[in-house]
Design a protein around this motif. Structure first.
Motif, short mmCIF file in Angstrom:
data_model
loop_
_atom_site.label_atom_id
_atom_site.label_comp_id
_atom_site.label_asym_id
_atom_site.label_seq_id
_atom_site.Cartn_x
_atom_site.Cartn_y
_atom_site.Cartn_z
N ARG A 195 6.88 6.16 -2.66
CA ARG A 195 6.16 6.73 -3.81
C ARG A 195 6.79 6.30 -5.12
O ARG A 195 6.10 6.11 -6.14
CB ARG A 195 6.10 8.25 -3.72
CG ARG A 195 5.20 8.75 -2.59
CD ARG A 195 4.85 10.21 -2.74
NE ARG A 195 4.04 10.68 -1.60
CZ ARG A 195 2.74 10.45 -1.50
NH1 ARG A 195 2.09 9.78 -2.43
NH2 ARG A 195 2.05 10.90 -0.44
N GLU A 211 0.86 -1.18 0.00
CA GLU A 211 0.00 0.00 0.00
C GLU A 211 0.90 1.24 0.00
O GLU A 211 1.02 1.97 0.98
CB GLU A 211 -0.94 -0.03 1.21
CG GLU A 211 -1.86 -1.25 1.22
CD GLU A 211 -2.76 -1.28 2.44
OE1 GLU A 211 -3.33 -0.23 2.79
OE2 GLU A 211 -2.90 -2.37 3.03
N ALA A 215 3.27 6.01 2.14
CA ALA A 215 4.06 7.23 1.94
C ALA A 215 3.39 8.42 2.63
O ALA A 215 4.06 9.25 3.26
CB ALA A 215 4.23 7.49 0.45
N ALA A 216 2.06 8.49 2.52
CA ALA A 216 1.34 9.61 3.15
C ALA A 216 1.53 9.57 4.67
O ALA A 216 1.75 10.63 5.30
CB ALA A 216 -0.14 9.54 2.79
N LEU A 237 5.43 3.33 -6.89
CA LEU A 237 4.16 3.45 -7.62
C LEU A 237 4.39 3.56 -9.12
O LEU A 237 3.48 3.33 -9.92
CB LEU A 237 3.38 4.67 -7.13
CG LEU A 237 2.82 4.59 -5.71
CD1 LEU A 237 2.37 5.96 -5.24
CD2 LEU A 237 1.66 3.60 -5.67
N ALA A 268 1.07 4.24 -1.63
CA ALA A 268 0.58 5.62 -1.51
C ALA A 268 0.17 5.92 -0.07
O ALA A 268 0.53 6.96 0.50
CB ALA A 268 -0.57 5.87 -2.46
#
Length: 284
Positions: free
Chosen positions: A280, A246, A251-252, A283, A248
């Protein structure tokens, strides 16, 4: 056939986590309720009937204790004879390799578990019978204490409730840490501290098994639901999300944690930002 706990469906898991967070924030959190909710988040086979049955079993065991057996030592012996003797609750080294050893409903079923979960059984049975009992979080080995906190009678549920005599507790601490027993180690452990330690054990179990990152993630999520928790758990959760693909979301969360870390350690924050950029990049 060995039962391997698998998590419940998402809607059931959300409800259980909400209930766990609410119970953890009660004025007087209930250790048995919190421990069973941990089990239900881990094991989808534990439904509401099973949760109730576990509480009934704790009540039943308490009802088999003699009424007011005497002082702290007499209580410790009564628990040892009932739980360790008549019912065979205890632990062996192999129990450390099983997730079930950290789940109260499974410990009640198997009568085997880690020291802290066996101690939860002792605590909840003794409490229901009116004993002066509390958990004692010795380094590396949880036990139970009866009587005054400053001078307790200690019992080791992992050893079937063996009443610790003389320097037994000192030997347990020295074996785990290499250092001496400190009086502060004998302070009663609060229910939330017990649950936090249980979740630490689950996270350690999952860390040794990267394929069970799902277990690590729910254990971190429950630990984050406790009123007091270390900020580094946010970092751990973000890394787990990245490990699970997962990227994204991970990274957030890494970026959010970096902003918190920057207030105390800019160098560490920049290292976390680098982790976020690397996540990121996956991705692309």
């Amino acid at each position: 056939m060995r039962h391997r706990p698998q998590p419940p469906p998402p809607h059931r898991s959300r409800d259980l986590r909400r209930r766990f967070a609410e119970e953890a924030r009660c004025e007087r959190p209930d250790l048995s309720v919190l421990s069973l909710l941990v089990g239900a988040v881990a094991d989808g086979s534990l439904d509401e009937t099973g949760l109730d049955a576990a509480q009934v079993e704790l009540d039943r065991l308490a009802g088999e204790l003699p009424y007011g057996p005497g002082g702290p030592h007499a209580w410790a012996v009564a628990l040892r004879d009932l739980l360790g003797g008549r019912y065979g609750f205890g632990g062996v080294p192999a129990d450390y390799a099983r997730l079930e050893s950290s789940l109260l409903h499974e410990v009640l079923r198997r009568r085997r578990g880690l020291p802290i979960l066996l101690s939860v059984v002792w605590l909840e049975v003794a409490r229901r019978a009116g004993a002066p009992v509390y958990g004692v979080a010795l380094p590396g080995h949880f036990v139970v204490g009866f009587g005054p906190a400053g001078d307790p009678v200690l019992a080791d549920p992992f050893a079937g409730g063996r009443v610790l005599a003389g320097r037994d507790a000192h030997a347990l601490v020295t074996g785990a840490t290499g250092g001496p027993l400190d009086a502060a180690m004998l302070e009663p452990a609060a229910p939330l501290d017990v649950v936090a330690r249980v979740l630490n054990n689950v996270r350690a179990w999952a860390k040794a098994r990267p394929e069970r990152s799902d277990v690590a993630l729910w254990a971190v999520d429950l630990a984050l639901a406790l009123p007091a928790h270390p900020a580094r758990l946010r970092h751990e959760r973000a890394r787990l999300l990245v490990l699970r693909g997962e990227f994204a979301a991970g990274a957030a969360e890494l970026e959010e944690y970096a902003e918190v870390a920057a207030a105390v350690d800019e160098e560490a924050a920049e290292s976390v930002r680098a982790e976020a950029r690397a996540a990121r990049a996956l991705l692309n």
